[in-house]
Design an enzyme around this catalytic site. Structure first.
Site, PDB file in Angstrom:
ATOM      1  N   HIS A  97       0.022  10.259  -1.913  1.00  0.00           N
ATOM      2  CA  HIS A  97      -1.236  10.299  -1.172  1.00  0.00           C
ATOM      3  C   HIS A  97      -0.934  10.302   0.322  1.00  0.00           C
ATOM      4  O   HIS A  97       0.165   9.934   0.752  1.00  0.00           O
ATOM      5  CB  HIS A  97      -2.095   9.082  -1.526  1.00  0.00           C
ATOM      6  CG  HIS A  97      -2.685   9.138  -2.910  1.00  0.00           C
ATOM      7  ND1 HIS A  97      -3.636   8.258  -3.365  1.00  0.00           N
ATOM      8  CD2 HIS A  97      -2.441  10.001  -3.937  1.00  0.00           C
ATOM      9  CE1 HIS A  97      -3.970   8.564  -4.608  1.00  0.00           C
ATOM     10  NE2 HIS A  97      -3.246   9.610  -4.986  1.00  0.00           N
ATOM     11  N   GLU A  99      -1.825   8.409   2.778  1.00  0.00           N
ATOM     12  CA  GLU A  99      -1.443   7.132   3.399  1.00  0.00           C
ATOM     13  C   GLU A  99      -0.028   6.721   2.983  1.00  0.00           C
ATOM     14  O   GLU A  99       0.721   6.160   3.794  1.00  0.00           O
ATOM     15  CB  GLU A  99      -2.434   6.027   3.022  1.00  0.00           C
ATOM     16  CG  GLU A  99      -3.856   6.285   3.509  1.00  0.00           C
ATOM     17  CD  GLU A  99      -4.718   6.995   2.465  1.00  0.00           C
ATOM     18  OE1 GLU A  99      -4.158   7.730   1.609  1.00  0.00           O
ATOM     19  OE2 GLU A  99      -5.944   6.813   2.499  1.00  0.00           O
ATOM     20  N   CYS A 125      -7.320   4.554  -1.519  1.00  0.00           N
ATOM     21  CA  CYS A 125      -7.461   4.130  -2.920  1.00  0.00           C
ATOM     22  C   CYS A 125      -6.744   2.782  -3.089  1.00  0.00           C
ATOM     23  O   CYS A 125      -6.027   2.342  -2.195  1.00  0.00           O
ATOM     24  CB  CYS A 125      -6.857   5.195  -3.835  1.00  0.00           C
ATOM     25  SG  CYS A 125      -5.051   5.208  -3.815  1.00  0.00           S
ATOM     26  N   CYS A 128      -2.985   2.896  -2.247  1.00  0.00           N
ATOM     27  CA  CYS A 128      -2.705   2.997  -0.816  1.00  0.00           C
ATOM     28  C   CYS A 128      -3.133   1.726  -0.088  1.00  0.00           C
ATOM     29  O   CYS A 128      -2.475   1.290   0.859  1.00  0.00           O
ATOM     30  CB  CYS A 128      -3.409   4.214  -0.224  1.00  0.00           C
ATOM     31  SG  CYS A 128      -2.759   5.760  -0.863  1.00  0.00           S
TER      32      CYS A 128
END
Ligand SMILES: [Zn+2]
Length: 202
Positions: A97, A99, A125, A128
């Site tokens: 992801h 991040e 999420c 993260c």
């Protein structure tokens, strides 16, 4: 001579749980911005301006990715963007992801995370969020809320960043800004939802 930098002062205020800046704080500790943004924690006028200015760069990262999620690290003192990343989960690592990639990029470059905010096009999420908390990032700003992604049909694990942060005893709780430049970030996910529906995704 300024013996103590503004970022250091900001961090001290984080540690003290103080709230600075001109916005009015309600009993729940959140600050309602006239433009509809919500600020929780010790944001200053300068750090607020820095994350708002940085969001278009996060959007540019998102627009260059198959999955339109982007994030940048912005200095709380001065607003310089130190690193940026996009979601690259299509390359086989489903944990890639924006991040997560950003934290790896920051580590590779030796960026001092405690002087920076993470600015993400969408709410981090739970994976993260956990990584950002373990990394000790002092401030997190995002555009589109996870609940909005869920409403659009974009697959999500339905647990807010702040829900994860509240359960953390790792360092001071980061300052959070929601809805930052959502006028730029929401269209990313409205487009994604249209493509997703068009492709028969669920
Ligand atoms: Zn994530």
């Amino acid at each position: 001579m300024d013996a103590i930098s503004s970022s250091r002062r900001w961090l001290l205020s984080v540690a003290a749980g103080a709230v600075t800046g001109p916005a009015v704080t309600d009993r729940a500790g959140s600050q309602r911005h006239p433009e509809g943004r919500e600020w929780s924690g010790p944001w200053t006028r300068e750090s607020r301006a820095a994350v708002v200015r940085a969001m278009p760069e996060a959007v540019a990262w998102a627009r260059a990715a198959r999955w339109p999620f982007g994030a940048v690290l912005v200095a709380l003192d001065g607003g310089a963007v130190a690193a940026g990343a996009a979601n690259s989960a299509e390359d086989g690592d489903m944990t890639a992801h924006a991040e997560m990639n950003l934290l790896r990029e920051a580590a590779a470059r030796g960026v001092r995370l405690r002087d920076h905010a993470v600015v993400s096009t969408a709410e981090p999420c739970p994976m993260c969020a956990g990584a950002l908390l373990w990394a000790g990032v002092p401030a997190v700003a995002f555009g589109t809320a996870g609940a909005r992604l869920t409403a659009l049909g974009v697959p999500q694990i339905d647990l807010s960043f702040e829900s994860v942060a509240r359960r953390s005893s790792v360092g001071p709780r980061p300052a959070v800004a929601r809805g930052v430049r959502a006028d730029l970030t929401d269209p990313l996910y409205e487009e994604l939802a249209r493509l997703w529906r068009g492709a028969g995704g669920s």
